[in-house]
Write an enzyme that holds these catalytic residues in place. Structure first.
Site, PDB file in Angstrom:
ATOM      1  N   ASN A   7      17.414 -44.742  10.951  1.00  0.00           N
ATOM      2  CA  ASN A   7      16.359 -45.723  10.739  1.00  0.00           C
ATOM      3  C   ASN A   7      16.503 -46.141   9.058  1.00  0.00           C
ATOM      4  OD1 ASN A   7      13.978 -46.854   9.844  1.00  0.00           O
ATOM      5  ND2 ASN A   7      12.927 -46.529  11.629  1.00  0.00           N
ATOM      6  N   ARG A  18      11.571 -52.989  -6.416  1.00  0.00           N
ATOM      7  CA  ARG A  18      12.158 -53.373  -7.691  1.00  0.00           C
ATOM      8  C   ARG A  18      12.657 -54.976  -7.471  1.00  0.00           C
ATOM      9  NH1 ARG A  18      13.770 -50.335 -11.964  1.00  0.00           N
ATOM     10  NH2 ARG A  18      14.307 -52.242 -12.909  1.00  0.00           N
ATOM     11  N   HIS A  43      12.549 -51.193  11.892  1.00  0.00           N
ATOM     12  CA  HIS A  43      11.127 -51.450  12.354  1.00  0.00           C
ATOM     13  C   HIS A  43      10.589 -52.360  11.400  1.00  0.00           C
ATOM     14  CE1 HIS A  43       7.279 -49.156  14.153  1.00  0.00           C
ATOM     15  NE2 HIS A  43       7.077 -50.705  13.757  1.00  0.00           N
ATOM     16  N   ARG A  45       7.980 -54.873  10.108  1.00  0.00           N
ATOM     17  CA  ARG A  45       6.456 -55.065  10.603  1.00  0.00           C
ATOM     18  C   ARG A  45       5.868 -56.347   9.871  1.00  0.00           C
ATOM     19  NH1 ARG A  45       6.679 -49.163  10.004  1.00  0.00           N
ATOM     20  NH2 ARG A  45       5.460 -48.269  11.388  1.00  0.00           N
ATOM     21  N   HIS A  50       9.081 -53.223   4.345  1.00  0.00           N
ATOM     22  CA  HIS A  50      10.168 -52.539   3.876  1.00  0.00           C
ATOM     23  C   HIS A  50      11.281 -53.500   4.718  1.00  0.00           C
ATOM     24  CE1 HIS A  50       8.770 -51.240   7.918  1.00  0.00           C
ATOM     25  NE2 HIS A  50       7.820 -50.188   7.320  1.00  0.00           N
ATOM     26  N   GLU A  70      12.537 -51.683  16.816  1.00  0.00           N
ATOM     27  CA  GLU A  70      11.176 -51.097  17.308  1.00  0.00           C
ATOM     28  C   GLU A  70      10.283 -51.881  16.506  1.00  0.00           C
ATOM     29  OE1 GLU A  70      11.765 -47.016  16.456  1.00  0.00           O
ATOM     30  OE2 GLU A  70      10.947 -47.076  14.528  1.00  0.00           O
ATOM     31  N   THR A 100       2.626 -45.784   9.009  1.00  0.00           N
ATOM     32  CA  THR A 100       3.675 -45.407   9.943  1.00  0.00           C
ATOM     33  C   THR A 100       3.297 -44.972  11.519  1.00  0.00           C
ATOM     34  OG1 THR A 100       5.507 -43.895  10.259  1.00  0.00           O
ATOM     35  CG2 THR A 100       3.389 -42.921   9.784  1.00  0.00           C
ATOM     36  N   HIS A 190      10.175 -39.282  15.288  1.00  0.00           N
ATOM     37  CA  HIS A 190       9.508 -39.271  14.273  1.00  0.00           C
ATOM     38  C   HIS A 190       9.249 -37.960  13.627  1.00  0.00           C
ATOM     39  CE1 HIS A 190       6.306 -41.707  12.498  1.00  0.00           C
ATOM     40  NE2 HIS A 190       5.896 -40.663  12.175  1.00  0.00           N
ATOM     41  N   ASP A 191       9.785 -37.731  12.487  1.00  0.00           N
ATOM     42  CA  ASP A 191       9.710 -36.367  11.691  1.00  0.00           C
ATOM     43  C   ASP A 191      10.588 -35.406  12.086  1.00  0.00           C
ATOM     44  OD1 ASP A 191       7.731 -37.670  10.176  1.00  0.00           O
ATOM     45  OD2 ASP A 191       6.020 -36.399  10.867  1.00  0.00           O
ATOM     46  N   GLY A 213      14.841 -41.528  10.276  1.00  0.00           N
ATOM     47  CA  GLY A 213      14.974 -42.341   9.233  1.00  0.00           C
ATOM     48  C   GLY A 213      14.162 -41.658   7.862  1.00  0.00           C
ATOM     49  N   HIS A 214      13.088 -41.043   7.725  1.00  0.00           N
ATOM     50  CA  HIS A 214      12.348 -40.676   6.351  1.00  0.00           C
ATOM     51  C   HIS A 214      13.196 -39.356   5.917  1.00  0.00           C
ATOM     52  CE1 HIS A 214       9.191 -40.194   3.721  1.00  0.00           C
ATOM     53  NE2 HIS A 214       9.194 -38.941   3.867  1.00  0.00           N
TER      54      HIS A 214
END
Length: 237
Positions: A7, A18, A43, A45, A50, A70, A100, A190-191, A213-214
């Site tokens: 992701n 920036r 993803h 939104r 992002h 997603e 999130t 997720h995580d 991702g994160h």
């Protein structure tokens, strides 16, 4: 083999902080594939904080592996997916103001809506995955809606892993076994991280795909992008 879909939302977050085009989201996606990643996840939104809708359009001709979009299937998202025609769409019940994702669909309460939207995407030959909590009832409900796969929301597993990984993984094994029993493909995300991914995969090796991702982007700050992807792929062997 379980595929690693990266992701790249956090890359876009850094760019947007920036303005301009540094880092270049398109180049990063190509690098992910070049380093061995087997899919790209985005993803978008509605507020485009992002990944932007135009990013999704620009990525489509460049992505050579699986492309997974997603999001919550509001009208603008649905139109974007039908325009871009990714490999997979993952339906996530995000509110417009959520930082999130923090829960899966109630596939029983929202069965009529999810059934209708699954038909829309499947008529366009797009694989449909529904984001659900680790509950066999929600998995069964996703099947009834016409989904091809479910994606298990793994934050509860990740948050409980350090204290008691057996207890943390137990509901996910039950949900995954239900998916396998009824013939649904299985994704997870997720995580998930270098700390907990290997054990998840050991216990549920029939997982088709993990979307990360994160944690992966955070690890890349220290390890470098290429080495980070190598280590995540190693967890999935």
């Amino acid at each position: 083999m379980t595929k690693l879909s990266v992701n790249i939302n956090k890359v876009a977050t850094l760019r947007n902080a920036r303005g301009g085009n540094n880092p270049d989201v398109l180049r990063v996606a190509q690098d992910v594939e070049g380093f061995g990643g087997q899919g790209i996840t985005v993803h978008p939104r509605p507020d485009e904080r992002h990944i932007r809708y135009q990013d999704v359009r620009d990525l489509r001709p460049l992505v050579k592996t699986e492309f997974n979009i997603e999001g919550n299937p509001i009208d603008s998202f649905t139109q974007l997916v039908l325009e871009v025609l990714p490999t997979q769409v993952t339906l996530v019940p995000d509110g417009h103001d959520q930082i999130t994702s923090n829960h899966g669909w109630d596939t029983l309460e929202h069965r009529a809506f999810l059934t209708d939207i699954c038909k829309v995407f499947k008529q366009a030959s797009i694989r449909v995955s529904i984001f659900v909590d680790a509950d066999p009832r929600m998995v069964e409900g996703a099947k009834a809606c016409g989904a091809d796969r479910v994606e298990l929301y793994t934050e509860p597993y990740a948050s409980g892993y350090a204290q008691d990984r057996e207890a943390a993984i137990a509901p996910f094994v039950a949900a995954a076994e239900e998916a396998r029993h009824i013939g649904l493909g299985l994704n997870a995300g997720h995580d998930l991280s270098l700390e907990n991914l290997r054990y998840f995969h050991q216990r549920i090796p029939w997982t088709d795909e993990v979307s990360i991702g994160h944690a992966l982007i955070c690890d890349a700050l220290y390890l470098g992008f290429k080495e980070t992807i190598r280590q995540y792929l190693e967890c999935l062997k």
